[in-house]
Design a protein around this motif. Structure first.
Motif, PDB file in Angstrom:
ATOM      1  N   MET B   1       0.840  -1.203   0.000  1.00  0.00           N
ATOM      2  CA  MET B   1       0.000   0.000   0.000  1.00  0.00           C
ATOM      3  C   MET B   1       0.883   1.265   0.000  1.00  0.00           C
ATOM      4  SD  MET B   1      -3.104   0.837   2.658  1.00  0.00           S
ATOM      5  CE  MET B   1      -3.861  -0.781   2.634  1.00  0.00           C
ATOM      6  N   ASN B   2       0.577   2.215  -0.882  1.00  0.00           N
ATOM      7  CA  ASN B   2       1.393   3.438  -0.908  1.00  0.00           C
ATOM      8  C   ASN B   2       0.893   4.444   0.133  1.00  0.00           C
ATOM      9  OD1 ASN B   2      -0.767   4.921  -2.004  1.00  0.00           O
ATOM     10  ND2 ASN B   2      -0.204   4.323  -4.094  1.00  0.00           N
ATOM     11  N   ASP B   3       1.635   5.565   0.250  1.00  0.00           N
ATOM     12  CA  ASP B   3       1.303   6.550   1.297  1.00  0.00           C
ATOM     13  C   ASP B   3      -0.107   7.123   1.120  1.00  0.00           C
ATOM     14  OD1 ASP B   3       3.726   6.159   2.432  1.00  0.00           O
ATOM     15  OD2 ASP B   3       4.636   8.028   1.710  1.00  0.00           O
ATOM     16  N   THR B   4      -0.485   7.359  -0.140  1.00  0.00           N
ATOM     17  CA  THR B   4      -1.820   7.906  -0.411  1.00  0.00           C
ATOM     18  C   THR B   4      -2.905   6.935   0.059  1.00  0.00           C
ATOM     19  OG1 THR B   4      -0.931   9.033  -2.351  1.00  0.00           O
ATOM     20  CG2 THR B   4      -3.318   8.853  -2.213  1.00  0.00           C
ATOM     21  N   GLN B   5      -2.727   5.668  -0.320  1.00  0.00           N
ATOM     22  CA  GLN B   5      -3.716   4.659   0.096  1.00  0.00           C
ATOM     23  C   GLN B   5      -3.752   4.525   1.616  1.00  0.00           C
ATOM     24  OE1 GLN B   5      -1.972   1.603  -2.440  1.00  0.00           O
ATOM     25  NE2 GLN B   5      -3.960   1.346  -3.463  1.00  0.00           N
ATOM     26  N   ARG B   6      -2.569   4.591   2.229  1.00  0.00           N
ATOM     27  CA  ARG B   6      -2.528   4.478   3.702  1.00  0.00           C
ATOM     28  C   ARG B   6      -3.301   5.628   4.355  1.00  0.00           C
ATOM     29  NH1 ARG B   6       2.320   1.689   3.454  1.00  0.00           N
ATOM     30  NH2 ARG B   6       3.535   3.545   3.019  1.00  0.00           N
ATOM     31  N   ALA B   7      -3.131   6.826   3.790  1.00  0.00           N
ATOM     32  CA  ALA B   7      -3.845   7.986   4.350  1.00  0.00           C
ATOM     33  C   ALA B   7      -5.361   7.827   4.177  1.00  0.00           C
ATOM     34  CB  ALA B   7      -3.356   9.269   3.677  1.00  0.00           C
ATOM     35  N   ILE B   8      -5.763   7.349   2.998  1.00  0.00           N
ATOM     36  CA  ILE B   8      -7.197   7.143   2.744  1.00  0.00           C
ATOM     37  C   ILE B   8      -7.748   6.076   3.691  1.00  0.00           C
ATOM     38  CG2 ILE B   8      -8.845   6.242   1.047  1.00  0.00           C
ATOM     39  CD1 ILE B   8      -7.109   7.639  -1.125  1.00  0.00           C
ATOM     40  N   GLU B   9      -6.995   4.990   3.853  1.00  0.00           N
ATOM     41  CA  GLU B   9      -7.448   3.914   4.748  1.00  0.00           C
ATOM     42  C   GLU B   9      -7.501   4.394   6.199  1.00  0.00           C
ATOM     43  OE1 GLU B   9      -8.836   1.122   3.982  1.00  0.00           O
ATOM     44  OE2 GLU B   9      -8.519   1.470   1.843  1.00  0.00           O
ATOM     45  N   HIS B  10      -6.579   5.290   6.568  1.00  0.00           N
ATOM     46  CA  HIS B  10      -6.614   5.854   7.920  1.00  0.00           C
ATOM     47  C   HIS B  10      -7.939   6.600   8.139  1.00  0.00           C
ATOM     48  CE1 HIS B  10      -5.277   7.720  11.653  1.00  0.00           C
ATOM     49  NE2 HIS B  10      -5.660   8.890  11.158  1.00  0.00           N
ATOM     50  N   CYS B  11      -8.348   7.369   7.129  1.00  0.00           N
ATOM     51  CA  CYS B  11      -9.622   8.102   7.239  1.00  0.00           C
ATOM     52  C   CYS B  11     -10.798   7.133   7.372  1.00  0.00           C
ATOM     53  CB  CYS B  11      -9.821   9.023   6.032  1.00  0.00           C
ATOM     54  SG  CYS B  11      -8.624  10.377   5.964  1.00  0.00           S
ATOM     55  N   PHE B  12     -10.764   6.042   6.606  1.00  0.00           N
ATOM     56  CA  PHE B  12     -11.816   5.017   6.751  1.00  0.00           C
ATOM     57  C   PHE B  12     -11.819   4.467   8.175  1.00  0.00           C
ATOM     58  CE2 PHE B  12     -12.024   4.304   2.016  1.00  0.00           C
ATOM     59  CZ  PHE B  12     -13.395   4.435   1.903  1.00  0.00           C
ATOM     60  N   ALA B  13     -10.623   4.164   8.672  1.00  0.00           N
ATOM     61  CA  ALA B  13     -10.516   3.554  10.003  1.00  0.00           C
ATOM     62  C   ALA B  13     -11.052   4.490  11.088  1.00  0.00           C
ATOM     63  CB  ALA B  13      -9.064   3.176  10.285  1.00  0.00           C
ATOM     64  N   GLN B  14     -10.906   5.802  10.870  1.00  0.00           N
ATOM     65  CA  GLN B  14     -11.399   6.782  11.846  1.00  0.00           C
ATOM     66  C   GLN B  14     -12.896   7.035  11.691  1.00  0.00           C
ATOM     67  OE1 GLN B  14      -9.403   8.139  14.283  1.00  0.00           O
ATOM     68  NE2 GLN B  14      -7.892   6.701  13.491  1.00  0.00           N
ATOM     69  N   GLY B  15     -13.507   6.530  10.623  1.00  0.00           N
ATOM     70  CA  GLY B  15     -14.929   6.783  10.380  1.00  0.00           C
ATOM     71  C   GLY B  15     -15.199   8.129   9.738  1.00  0.00           C
ATOM     72  N   TRP B  16     -14.169   8.746   9.148  1.00  0.00           N
ATOM     73  CA  TRP B  16     -14.325  10.081   8.545  1.00  0.00           C
ATOM     74  C   TRP B  16     -14.779   9.969   7.092  1.00  0.00           C
ATOM     75  CZ3 TRP B  16      -8.667  11.459  10.216  1.00  0.00           C
ATOM     76  CH2 TRP B  16      -8.623  11.654  11.612  1.00  0.00           C
ATOM     77  N   THR B  17     -15.901   9.362   6.854  1.00  0.00           N
ATOM     78  CA  THR B  17     -16.278   9.069   5.470  1.00  0.00           C
ATOM     79  C   THR B  17     -17.778   8.843   5.344  1.00  0.00           C
ATOM     80  OG1 THR B  17     -15.985   7.484   3.666  1.00  0.00           O
ATOM     81  CG2 THR B  17     -15.756   6.637   5.886  1.00  0.00           C
ATOM     82  N   ASP B  18     -18.267   9.058   4.119  1.00  0.00           N
ATOM     83  CA  ASP B  18     -19.637   8.686   3.776  1.00  0.00           C
ATOM     84  C   ASP B  18     -19.673   7.288   3.171  1.00  0.00           C
ATOM     85  OD1 ASP B  18     -18.314   9.213   1.428  1.00  0.00           O
ATOM     86  OD2 ASP B  18     -19.611  10.850   0.781  1.00  0.00           O
ATOM     87  N   GLY B  19     -18.574   6.588   3.217  1.00  0.00           N
ATOM     88  CA  GLY B  19     -18.478   5.253   2.627  1.00  0.00           C
ATOM     89  C   GLY B  19     -17.586   5.225   1.399  1.00  0.00           C
ATOM     90  N   LEU B  20     -17.384   6.406   0.812  1.00  0.00           N
ATOM     91  CA  LEU B  20     -16.458   6.531  -0.329  1.00  0.00           C
ATOM     92  C   LEU B  20     -15.110   7.047   0.179  1.00  0.00           C
ATOM     93  CD1 LEU B  20     -18.930   8.269  -2.812  1.00  0.00           C
ATOM     94  CD2 LEU B  20     -17.991   5.967  -3.070  1.00  0.00           C
ATOM     95  N   PRO B  21     -14.044   6.838  -0.594  1.00  0.00           N
ATOM     96  CA  PRO B  21     -12.747   7.379  -0.172  1.00  0.00           C
ATOM     97  C   PRO B  21     -12.807   8.898  -0.059  1.00  0.00           C
ATOM     98  CG  PRO B  21     -12.491   5.871  -2.024  1.00  0.00           C
ATOM     99  CD  PRO B  21     -13.959   6.106  -1.861  1.00  0.00           C
TER     100      PRO B  21
END
Lengths: 63, 352
Positions: B1-21
């Motif tokens: 996983m690259n840094d961008t994907q890691r950052a996006i996944e971090h946001c998912f893990a925190q619940g900071w999303t409407d379900g989309l990246p």
């Protein structure tokens, strides 16, 4: 004035989230079966009778 | 996983999303957005005392970045929040309600062209960054800043796809009438956002007629459906496609004429209300109930000659705007919560 919150069981998660939001995790309230809006007057009266012991318990009333 | 994907996944893990990246936001991205408005970052755009939370300009900016907005979109996002505050329903808790409403944002004026806000084909659909991300910026802030997450403080029974985004431009260039913001006192060169609390968007398929009364009867069938009647009355934003608007205008109809006619056609007979168990109104909640409900009052209609009601309180409860492609006779009724005759929350956009 002593009060008790009442909600139907469909709203338990929301009620607990509201309690956390206000800094009262574990806030005591009465939960009754869902739904209420479509009940007849007799159905409402029955719900009230069923919840009364729980209301009194939360209020700290000892019979 | 690259840094961008890691950052996006971090946001998912925190619940900071409407379900989309979401687009991860850093300090530089935030500053670039805040620089587009002359507003204090700590200013409250929408407070919700009932849940002890508020959206500030800074929080709105962070969520705009996360939604994918370009910095130049931010004045429109801020105007949308100003409009939502004035409209009033979100502040009163409608975003937490089981009804599951969304916020329709109608954009008027030159800002549509400057930012590429779509006002033509696939109006309510995907494909346009400004429409997609300006609407999404509101929802993400509702989730992330107000904590209105589904299954928790957002209690929507079913919700609506419009909760992802609902931002449209008025097709002023192909409208035969003055645009909405001009009707409410702004200049054609001003830009504006008008927020409306909406439930459904319902298609009106009418490619068959050149007769204004037939077309409006077809539209009114949706305005008069009993299923929309939670409260005593309803309101609507009727989004006419250019073809329908010209059919009406060419026959001499003004927007006001259209609203008045739709109001008159929104009559529902008491018998029809009774069949749905909605023939009366609760004295306490003002919700529709059956006549035999202990709290019921049969609400008299505006017309003493007929037993029934108009589903609208007045012609002002029908806002008429023009949008969509000039390629067919397909319009939409957006079922709104208010204004039931109040002034719509037409809010100027500060210079971009």
């Amino acid at each position: 004035m002593p009060t008790v919150s009442v909600c139907t069981d469909a709203f338990r998660i929301t009620a607990e989230a509201m309690a956390r939001t206000y800094g009262f995790p574990g806030f005591q309230y009465a939960s009754i079966p869902h739904p209420v809006a479509s009940l007849s007057a007799e159905g409402i009266a029955q719900r009230v009778e069923e919840m009364l012991p729980r209301l009194l318990e939360i209020l700290g009333v000892e019979e | 996983m690259n840094d961008t994907q890691r950052a996006i996944e971090h946001c998912f893990a925190q619940g900071w999303t409407d379900g989309l990246p979401v687009v991860p936001c850093d300090a530089a991205a935030l500053d670039a957005v805040l620089a587009r408005v002359a507003r204090d970052p700590d200013e409250v755009l929408l407070g919700m005392p009932q849940i002890n939370r508020a959206v500030t300009v800074r929080l709105a900016a962070i969520n705009a970045v996360m939604a994918g907005c370009l910095p130049e979109y931010f004045p429109v996002v801020v105007a949308a929040w100003d409009s939502l505050r004035e409209e009033g329903y979100p502040r009163k808790g409608i975003w937490q309600s089981t009804t599951g409403t969304a916020s329709l944002l109608l954009v008027n004026g030159p800002v549509r062209r400057e930012l590429g806000v779509n006002s033509q084909g696939n109006l309510f659909g995907p494909g346009f960054r400004a429409n997609a991300t300006i609407g999404r910026a509101i929802r993400l802030a509702a989730i992330n800043s107000l904590g209105l997450r589904p299954h928790e403080l957002d209690q929507a029974t079913q919700g609506t796809p419009a909760k992802y985004t609902a931002c449209i431009g008025e097709n002023e260039e192909e409208s035969p009438w003055t645009p909405l913001h001009v009707d409410f006192g702004l200049a054609p060169d001003d830009s504006a956002v008008t927020a409306m609390t909406m439930r459904s968007t319902v298609h009106i398929e009418a490619r068959h007629t050149g007769v204004p009364e037939q077309l409006l009867f077809d539209v009114a069938g949706t305005l008069a459906r009993t299923g929309a009647l939670l409260h005593q009355t309803v309101s609507a934003c009727v989004v006419l496609c250019p073809e329908h608007a010209h059919l009406l205008a060419d026959a001499g109809w003004s927007k006001r004429d259209v609203s008045r006619h739709l109001y008159e056609q929104s009559f529902v007979a008491r018998e029809t209300l009774d069949r749905a168990g909605k023939g009366a109104v609760s004295q306490k909640s003002h919700w529709r109930v059956a006549r035999d409900h202990p709290d019921a009052v049969v609400d008299a209609g505006a017309d003493p000659e007929r037993d029934g009601i108009h589903t609208m309180t007045s012609p002002d409860a029908v806002l008429v705007v023009v949008a969509g492609a000039s390629n067919s006779g397909v319009s939409a009724v957006v079922e709104t919560f208010g204004p039931r005759g109040d002034r719509p929350a037409v809010t100027p956009v500060a210079a971009v």
